[in-house]
Design an enzyme around this catalytic site. Structure first.
Site, PDB file in Angstrom:
ATOM      1  N   GLY A 123      42.307  17.993  17.698  1.00  0.00           N
ATOM      2  CA  GLY A 123      42.827  16.968  16.792  1.00  0.00           C
ATOM      3  C   GLY A 123      42.150  16.980  15.434  1.00  0.00           C
ATOM      4  O   GLY A 123      42.173  15.964  14.726  1.00  0.00           O
ATOM      5  N   GLY A 124      41.532  18.124  15.080  1.00  0.00           N
ATOM      6  CA  GLY A 124      40.908  18.233  13.771  1.00  0.00           C
ATOM      7  C   GLY A 124      39.770  17.268  13.539  1.00  0.00           C
ATOM      8  O   GLY A 124      39.441  16.955  12.391  1.00  0.00           O
ATOM      9  N   SER A 127      40.664  23.656  20.102  1.00  0.00           N
ATOM     10  CA  SER A 127      40.684  23.418  18.661  1.00  0.00           C
ATOM     11  C   SER A 127      39.357  22.808  18.189  1.00  0.00           C
ATOM     12  O   SER A 127      38.308  23.437  18.313  1.00  0.00           O
ATOM     13  CB  SER A 127      41.878  22.544  18.293  1.00  0.00           C
ATOM     14  OG  SER A 127      42.110  22.548  16.903  1.00  0.00           O
ATOM     15  N   SER A 128      39.367  21.575  17.675  1.00  0.00           N
ATOM     16  CA  SER A 128      38.096  20.972  17.277  1.00  0.00           C
ATOM     17  C   SER A 128      37.177  20.824  18.486  1.00  0.00           C
ATOM     18  O   SER A 128      35.949  20.887  18.356  1.00  0.00           O
ATOM     19  CB  SER A 128      38.322  19.621  16.600  1.00  0.00           C
ATOM     20  OG  SER A 128      39.103  18.766  17.400  1.00  0.00           O
ATOM     21  N   GLU A 179      48.488  32.149  15.345  1.00  0.00           N
ATOM     22  CA  GLU A 179      47.749  30.969  14.877  1.00  0.00           C
ATOM     23  C   GLU A 179      47.105  31.211  13.520  1.00  0.00           C
ATOM     24  O   GLU A 179      46.588  32.301  13.245  1.00  0.00           O
ATOM     25  CB  GLU A 179      46.657  30.604  15.886  1.00  0.00           C
ATOM     26  CG  GLU A 179      47.183  30.179  17.240  1.00  0.00           C
ATOM     27  CD  GLU A 179      46.177  29.366  18.025  1.00  0.00           C
ATOM     28  OE1 GLU A 179      45.542  28.479  17.426  1.00  0.00           O
ATOM     29  OE2 GLU A 179      46.033  29.608  19.234  1.00  0.00           O
ATOM     30  N   HIS A 239      49.344  27.507  17.863  1.00  0.00           N
ATOM     31  CA  HIS A 239      48.271  26.591  18.213  1.00  0.00           C
ATOM     32  C   HIS A 239      48.719  25.599  19.288  1.00  0.00           C
ATOM     33  O   HIS A 239      49.789  25.006  19.206  1.00  0.00           O
ATOM     34  CB  HIS A 239      47.832  25.821  16.963  1.00  0.00           C
ATOM     35  CG  HIS A 239      46.500  25.181  17.081  1.00  0.00           C
ATOM     36  ND1 HIS A 239      45.326  25.889  17.226  1.00  0.00           N
ATOM     37  CD2 HIS A 239      46.132  23.866  17.074  1.00  0.00           C
ATOM     38  CE1 HIS A 239      44.309  25.054  17.298  1.00  0.00           C
ATOM     39  NE2 HIS A 239      44.763  23.817  17.215  1.00  0.00           N
TER      40      HIS A 239
END
Length: 325
Positions: free
Chosen positions: A78-79, A166-167, A268, A298
Protein backbone atom coordinates in the site's frame (compact mmCIF):
# COMPACT_ATOMS: atom_id res chain seq x y z
CA UNK A 1 -6.02 37.33 6.35
CA UNK A 2 -4.29 34.07 5.38
CA UNK A 3 -5.33 31.89 2.50
CA UNK A 4 -7.27 28.68 3.07
CA UNK A 5 -5.31 25.40 3.14
CA UNK A 6 -4.86 23.83 -0.29
CA UNK A 7 -4.14 20.26 -1.37
CA UNK A 8 -0.44 19.44 -1.60
CA UNK A 9 -0.73 15.72 -2.37
CA UNK A 10 -3.74 13.72 -3.53
CA UNK A 11 -3.64 9.92 -3.61
CA UNK A 12 -6.53 8.71 -5.72
CA UNK A 13 -8.92 10.96 -3.78
CA UNK A 14 -8.69 8.65 -0.75
CA UNK A 15 -5.77 10.40 0.93
CA UNK A 16 -5.11 14.14 0.78
CA UNK A 17 -2.36 16.16 2.41
CA UNK A 18 -3.06 19.88 2.85
CA UNK A 19 -0.66 22.81 2.99
CA UNK A 20 -1.29 23.33 6.71
CA UNK A 21 -0.29 19.72 7.44
CA UNK A 22 -3.84 18.46 7.95
CA UNK A 23 -4.80 15.13 6.40
CA UNK A 24 -7.99 13.75 4.90
CA UNK A 25 -8.31 9.97 4.78
CA UNK A 26 -11.43 8.31 3.37
CA UNK A 27 -12.77 4.97 4.55
CA UNK A 28 -15.23 4.79 1.66
CA UNK A 29 -13.14 2.51 -0.55
CA UNK A 30 -14.93 0.38 -3.11
CA UNK A 31 -13.03 -2.90 -3.14
CA UNK A 32 -13.12 -4.91 -6.39
CA UNK A 33 -13.22 -8.17 -4.38
CA UNK A 34 -15.08 -9.41 -1.33
CA UNK A 35 -13.92 -11.61 1.53
CA UNK A 36 -13.73 -15.25 0.44
CA UNK A 37 -15.43 -17.66 2.80
CA UNK A 38 -12.98 -20.54 3.23
CA UNK A 39 -13.93 -22.90 6.03
CA UNK A 40 -10.51 -24.55 5.91
CA UNK A 41 -9.01 -21.58 7.77
CA UNK A 42 -9.97 -19.92 11.07
CA UNK A 43 -9.00 -16.34 11.87
CA UNK A 44 -9.18 -13.87 14.73
CA UNK A 45 -7.73 -10.49 15.72
CA UNK A 46 -5.27 -9.69 18.53
CA UNK A 47 -3.88 -6.46 19.96
CA UNK A 48 -0.08 -6.52 19.70
CA UNK A 49 0.91 -2.92 20.45
CA UNK A 50 -1.04 -1.01 23.10
CA UNK A 51 0.96 2.20 22.55
CA UNK A 52 -0.42 2.72 19.06
CA UNK A 53 -3.50 0.49 19.30
CA UNK A 54 -2.19 -1.83 16.59
CA UNK A 55 -3.84 -5.16 15.88
CA UNK A 56 -2.87 -8.23 13.91
CA UNK A 57 -4.90 -11.04 12.44
CA UNK A 58 -4.11 -14.72 13.03
CA UNK A 59 -4.99 -17.36 10.44
CA UNK A 60 -4.85 -21.06 11.25
CA UNK A 61 -5.76 -24.07 9.08
CA UNK A 62 -8.48 -26.23 10.60
CA UNK A 63 -6.80 -29.42 9.40
CA UNK A 64 -3.22 -30.18 8.45
CA UNK A 65 -0.79 -33.08 8.28
CA UNK A 66 2.05 -31.42 10.19
CA UNK A 67 2.14 -31.67 13.99
CA UNK A 68 3.49 -28.15 14.41
CA UNK A 69 3.02 -25.45 11.80
CA UNK A 70 5.54 -22.93 10.55
CA UNK A 71 4.71 -19.24 11.01
CA UNK A 72 4.42 -16.74 8.17
CA UNK A 73 4.41 -13.13 9.25
CA UNK A 74 2.86 -11.25 6.34
CA UNK A 75 3.24 -7.48 5.89
CA UNK A 76 0.73 -5.93 3.50
CA UNK A 77 1.46 -3.42 0.76
CA UNK A 78 0.00 0.00 0.00
CA UNK A 79 2.96 2.32 -0.51
CA UNK A 80 3.23 2.76 3.27
CA UNK A 81 0.11 4.96 2.96
CA UNK A 82 -2.73 2.46 2.56
CA UNK A 83 -3.76 -1.02 3.60
CA UNK A 84 -4.91 -3.13 6.52
CA UNK A 85 -5.20 -6.81 7.34
CA UNK A 86 -8.98 -6.30 7.25
CA UNK A 87 -8.99 -5.32 3.56
CA UNK A 88 -10.58 -8.12 1.50
CA UNK A 89 -7.60 -8.65 -0.82
CA UNK A 90 -5.16 -8.89 2.07
CA UNK A 91 -7.43 -11.13 4.11
CA UNK A 92 -7.98 -13.47 1.14
CA UNK A 93 -4.27 -13.59 0.43
CA UNK A 94 -3.50 -14.64 4.00
CA UNK A 95 -6.24 -17.27 3.97
CA UNK A 96 -4.66 -18.74 0.83
CA UNK A 97 -1.19 -18.70 2.37
CA UNK A 98 -2.46 -20.47 5.50
CA UNK A 99 -4.34 -23.16 3.59
CA UNK A 100 -1.89 -23.59 0.72
CA UNK A 101 1.24 -23.77 2.86
CA UNK A 102 -0.26 -25.35 5.99
CA UNK A 103 1.04 -22.51 8.12
CA UNK A 104 -0.12 -20.10 10.78
CA UNK A 105 -0.18 -16.66 9.20
CA UNK A 106 0.27 -13.55 11.29
CA UNK A 107 -0.53 -10.29 9.49
CA UNK A 108 0.03 -7.13 11.52
CA UNK A 109 -1.17 -3.65 10.75
CA UNK A 110 1.41 -0.88 10.98
CA UNK A 111 1.24 2.88 11.27
CA UNK A 112 0.60 4.56 7.94
CA UNK A 113 2.08 7.63 6.31
CA UNK A 114 1.95 10.58 6.18
CA UNK A 115 0.54 10.62 9.73
CA UNK A 116 3.45 8.38 10.76
CA UNK A 117 6.37 8.62 8.38
CA UNK A 118 9.12 6.04 8.04
CA UNK A 119 10.70 4.35 9.89
CA UNK A 120 7.46 4.00 11.92
CA UNK A 121 6.21 1.07 9.81
CA UNK A 122 9.48 -0.80 10.24
CA UNK A 123 9.47 -0.19 14.00
CA UNK A 124 5.97 -1.67 14.11
CA UNK A 125 7.26 -4.68 12.18
CA UNK A 126 9.91 -5.24 14.84
CA UNK A 127 7.23 -4.95 17.53
CA UNK A 128 5.12 -7.59 15.75
CA UNK A 129 8.05 -10.03 15.89
CA UNK A 130 8.50 -9.11 19.54
CA UNK A 131 4.83 -9.94 20.14
CA UNK A 132 5.45 -13.39 18.65
CA UNK A 133 8.38 -13.79 21.01
CA UNK A 134 6.18 -12.89 23.99
CA UNK A 135 3.68 -15.53 22.92
CA UNK A 136 6.37 -18.14 22.70
CA UNK A 137 7.86 -17.29 26.09
CA UNK A 138 4.45 -17.26 27.78
CA UNK A 139 3.41 -20.58 26.31
CA UNK A 140 6.71 -22.24 27.15
CA UNK A 141 6.33 -21.56 30.87
CA UNK A 142 4.25 -24.24 32.55
CA UNK A 143 1.15 -22.76 34.14
CA UNK A 144 1.89 -19.35 32.66
CA UNK A 145 -1.20 -17.52 31.44
CA UNK A 146 -0.92 -14.89 28.73
CA UNK A 147 0.00 -16.67 25.51
CA UNK A 148 -2.64 -17.08 22.84
CA UNK A 149 -4.27 -20.50 23.07
CA UNK A 150 -4.41 -20.72 19.29
CA UNK A 151 -0.63 -20.93 19.19
CA UNK A 152 -0.20 -23.36 22.06
CA UNK A 153 1.17 -26.64 20.73
CA UNK A 154 0.26 -25.73 17.14
CA UNK A 155 3.19 -23.53 16.16
CA UNK A 156 6.85 -24.22 15.54
CA UNK A 157 8.42 -20.95 16.73
CA UNK A 158 11.73 -22.19 15.37
CA UNK A 159 10.40 -21.94 11.80
CA UNK A 160 9.28 -18.35 11.20
CA UNK A 161 9.29 -16.70 7.77
CA UNK A 162 8.86 -12.99 7.12
CA UNK A 163 6.76 -12.29 4.01
CA UNK A 164 6.01 -8.89 2.55
CA UNK A 165 4.13 -7.57 -0.46
CA UNK A 166 5.23 -4.26 -2.06
CA UNK A 167 5.88 -1.84 0.83
CA UNK A 168 5.59 -4.93 3.04
CA UNK A 169 8.45 -6.40 1.01
CA UNK A 170 10.48 -3.34 1.87
CA UNK A 171 9.68 -3.93 5.55
CA UNK A 172 10.80 -7.55 5.15
CA UNK A 173 14.15 -6.35 3.77
CA UNK A 174 14.56 -3.85 6.60
CA UNK A 175 13.89 -6.62 9.13
CA UNK A 176 16.37 -8.95 7.41
CA UNK A 177 19.04 -6.28 7.79
CA UNK A 178 17.93 -5.38 11.32
CA UNK A 179 17.88 -8.96 12.61
CA UNK A 180 20.73 -10.44 10.60
CA UNK A 181 21.36 -14.18 10.39
CA UNK A 182 21.14 -16.21 13.56
CA UNK A 183 20.12 -13.22 15.66
CA UNK A 184 19.43 -14.17 19.29
CA UNK A 185 17.45 -10.99 19.99
CA UNK A 186 14.10 -12.73 19.61
CA UNK A 187 14.93 -16.14 21.07
CA UNK A 188 13.32 -18.62 21.17
CA UNK A 189 11.66 -17.34 17.98
CA UNK A 190 13.87 -18.07 14.99
CA UNK A 191 13.38 -16.34 11.64
CA UNK A 192 14.52 -18.73 8.92
CA UNK A 193 14.01 -16.72 5.75
CA UNK A 194 12.43 -13.75 4.00
CA UNK A 195 10.04 -13.59 1.04
CA UNK A 196 9.82 -10.28 -0.81
CA UNK A 197 6.96 -9.96 -3.31
CA UNK A 198 7.63 -7.03 -5.65
CA UNK A 199 9.43 -5.09 -2.91
CA UNK A 200 8.75 -1.36 -2.97
CA UNK A 201 12.24 0.08 -3.39
CA UNK A 202 13.16 3.47 -4.81
CA UNK A 203 16.02 5.63 -5.94
CA UNK A 204 16.67 8.96 -7.59
CA UNK A 205 18.08 7.37 -10.74
CA UNK A 206 15.27 5.96 -12.89
CA UNK A 207 15.24 2.36 -14.06
CA UNK A 208 14.19 1.11 -17.48
CA UNK A 209 11.03 -0.58 -16.16
CA UNK A 210 9.96 2.64 -14.43
CA UNK A 211 10.03 4.34 -17.81
CA UNK A 212 7.96 1.60 -19.43
CA UNK A 213 4.19 1.29 -19.83
CA UNK A 214 2.16 2.22 -16.76
CA UNK A 215 0.36 -0.60 -14.98
CA UNK A 216 -3.36 -0.99 -14.50
CA UNK A 217 -3.03 -0.21 -10.78
CA UNK A 218 0.25 1.68 -10.59
CA UNK A 219 1.89 4.64 -12.27
CA UNK A 220 5.30 6.19 -11.76
CA UNK A 221 3.59 9.36 -10.55
CA UNK A 222 1.77 7.39 -7.84
CA UNK A 223 4.97 5.62 -6.76
CA UNK A 224 6.74 8.97 -6.42
CA UNK A 225 3.81 10.36 -4.45
CA UNK A 226 3.97 7.44 -2.04
CA UNK A 227 7.63 8.22 -1.39
CA UNK A 228 6.97 11.93 -0.85
CA UNK A 229 4.28 11.04 1.70
CA UNK A 230 6.15 8.29 3.53
CA UNK A 231 9.80 9.34 3.71
CA UNK A 232 10.97 11.84 6.35
CA UNK A 233 10.20 15.35 5.15
CA UNK A 234 12.86 16.67 2.79
CA UNK A 235 14.52 13.30 2.15
CA UNK A 236 15.10 11.91 -1.35
CA UNK A 237 14.34 8.46 -2.76
CA UNK A 238 17.95 7.47 -1.98
CA UNK A 239 17.07 7.46 1.72
CA UNK A 240 17.92 4.09 3.40
CA UNK A 241 14.20 3.38 3.84
CA UNK A 242 13.76 3.53 0.05
CA UNK A 243 17.08 2.57 -1.54
CA UNK A 244 18.83 -0.52 -0.09
CA UNK A 245 22.03 0.57 -1.82
CA UNK A 246 21.90 4.32 -1.22
CA UNK A 247 24.95 6.22 0.00
CA UNK A 248 23.74 6.16 3.61
CA UNK A 249 22.18 2.69 3.57
CA UNK A 250 23.66 -0.12 5.70
CA UNK A 251 26.38 -2.06 3.90
CA UNK A 252 24.67 -5.40 3.33
CA UNK A 253 27.95 -6.87 2.10
CA UNK A 254 29.20 -6.92 5.69
CA UNK A 255 26.04 -8.49 7.08
CA UNK A 256 25.09 -12.12 7.47
CA UNK A 257 21.58 -12.53 6.05
CA UNK A 258 19.12 -15.39 6.20
CA UNK A 259 17.92 -16.78 2.83
CA UNK A 260 15.83 -14.38 0.75
CA UNK A 261 13.32 -15.11 -2.02
CA UNK A 262 12.29 -12.30 -4.37
CA UNK A 263 9.19 -12.67 -6.56
CA UNK A 264 8.14 -10.07 -9.13
CA UNK A 265 5.96 -9.71 -12.22
CA UNK A 266 7.66 -9.14 -15.56
CA UNK A 267 5.46 -6.13 -16.37
CA UNK A 268 5.89 -4.34 -13.05
CA UNK A 269 7.29 -0.84 -12.78
CA UNK A 270 9.27 -2.15 -9.80
CA UNK A 271 10.74 -5.11 -11.71
CA UNK A 272 14.18 -3.66 -12.40
CA UNK A 273 14.68 -2.60 -8.80
CA UNK A 274 13.74 -6.08 -7.54
CA UNK A 275 16.02 -7.72 -10.10
CA UNK A 276 18.90 -5.36 -9.27
CA UNK A 277 18.42 -6.05 -5.56
CA UNK A 278 18.66 -9.81 -6.11
CA UNK A 279 21.63 -9.48 -8.48
CA UNK A 280 23.61 -7.34 -6.06
CA UNK A 281 22.95 -9.66 -3.15
CA UNK A 282 24.01 -12.63 -5.25
CA UNK A 283 27.25 -10.85 -6.16
CA UNK A 284 27.79 -10.35 -2.43
CA UNK A 285 27.48 -14.15 -1.98
CA UNK A 286 24.14 -13.97 -0.15
CA UNK A 287 21.61 -16.80 -0.30
CA UNK A 288 19.16 -15.15 -2.70
CA UNK A 289 16.62 -16.57 -5.15
CA UNK A 290 14.91 -14.46 -7.81
CA UNK A 291 11.73 -15.52 -9.62
CA UNK A 292 10.05 -13.45 -12.32
CA UNK A 293 6.56 -14.16 -13.68
CA UNK A 294 6.39 -13.09 -17.30
CA UNK A 295 3.59 -10.68 -18.23
CA UNK A 296 2.34 -10.17 -14.66
CA UNK A 297 1.65 -6.81 -13.04
CA UNK A 298 1.87 -5.58 -9.46
CA UNK A 299 -0.19 -7.56 -6.96
CA UNK A 300 -0.79 -10.55 -9.22
CA UNK A 301 -0.68 -12.89 -6.23
CA UNK A 302 -2.26 -10.79 -3.50
CA UNK A 303 -5.19 -9.70 -5.65
CA UNK A 304 -5.77 -13.13 -7.21
CA UNK A 305 -4.63 -15.68 -4.59
CA UNK A 306 -6.77 -18.49 -6.02
CA UNK A 307 -5.61 -18.16 -9.63
CA UNK A 308 -3.51 -20.74 -11.47
CA UNK A 309 -0.41 -18.54 -11.31
CA UNK A 310 -0.97 -18.10 -7.57
CA UNK A 311 -0.80 -21.87 -7.20
CA UNK A 312 2.59 -21.73 -8.90
CA UNK A 313 3.70 -19.05 -6.43
CA UNK A 314 2.60 -21.23 -3.51
CA UNK A 315 4.67 -24.11 -4.84
CA UNK A 316 7.74 -21.88 -5.05
CA UNK A 317 7.15 -20.69 -1.48
CA UNK A 318 6.75 -24.24 -0.27
CA UNK A 319 10.00 -25.35 -1.91
CA UNK A 320 11.82 -22.33 -0.48
CA UNK A 321 10.62 -23.11 3.04
CA UNK A 322 11.42 -26.82 2.78
CA UNK A 323 14.90 -26.11 1.41
CA UNK A 324 15.79 -24.10 4.49
CA UNK A 325 14.57 -26.62 7.05
Amino acid sequence: MGSLPHIVEDCLGYLKLYSDGSIFRSDDIKFPVSVIEDESVLFKDCLFDKRFNLYLRLFKPTKCAAKKLPVLMFFHGGGFCFGSYSWPNIHNCCVRLASGLEAVVVTPDYRLSPEHRLPAAVEDGVEAVRWLQRQCLSLSKEGQDGGDAWLDGAVDFDRVFIVGDSSGGNIAHQLAVRLGSGSREFDPVRVRGYILMAPFFGGEARTKSEGGPQEHMLSLDLLDRFWRLSLPVGESRDHPMANPFGANSPSVGELKLDPILVIVGGNELLKDRAEDYARRLKELKKDIQYVEFEGREHGFFTHHPYSQVAQHVLQILKEFMLKIN
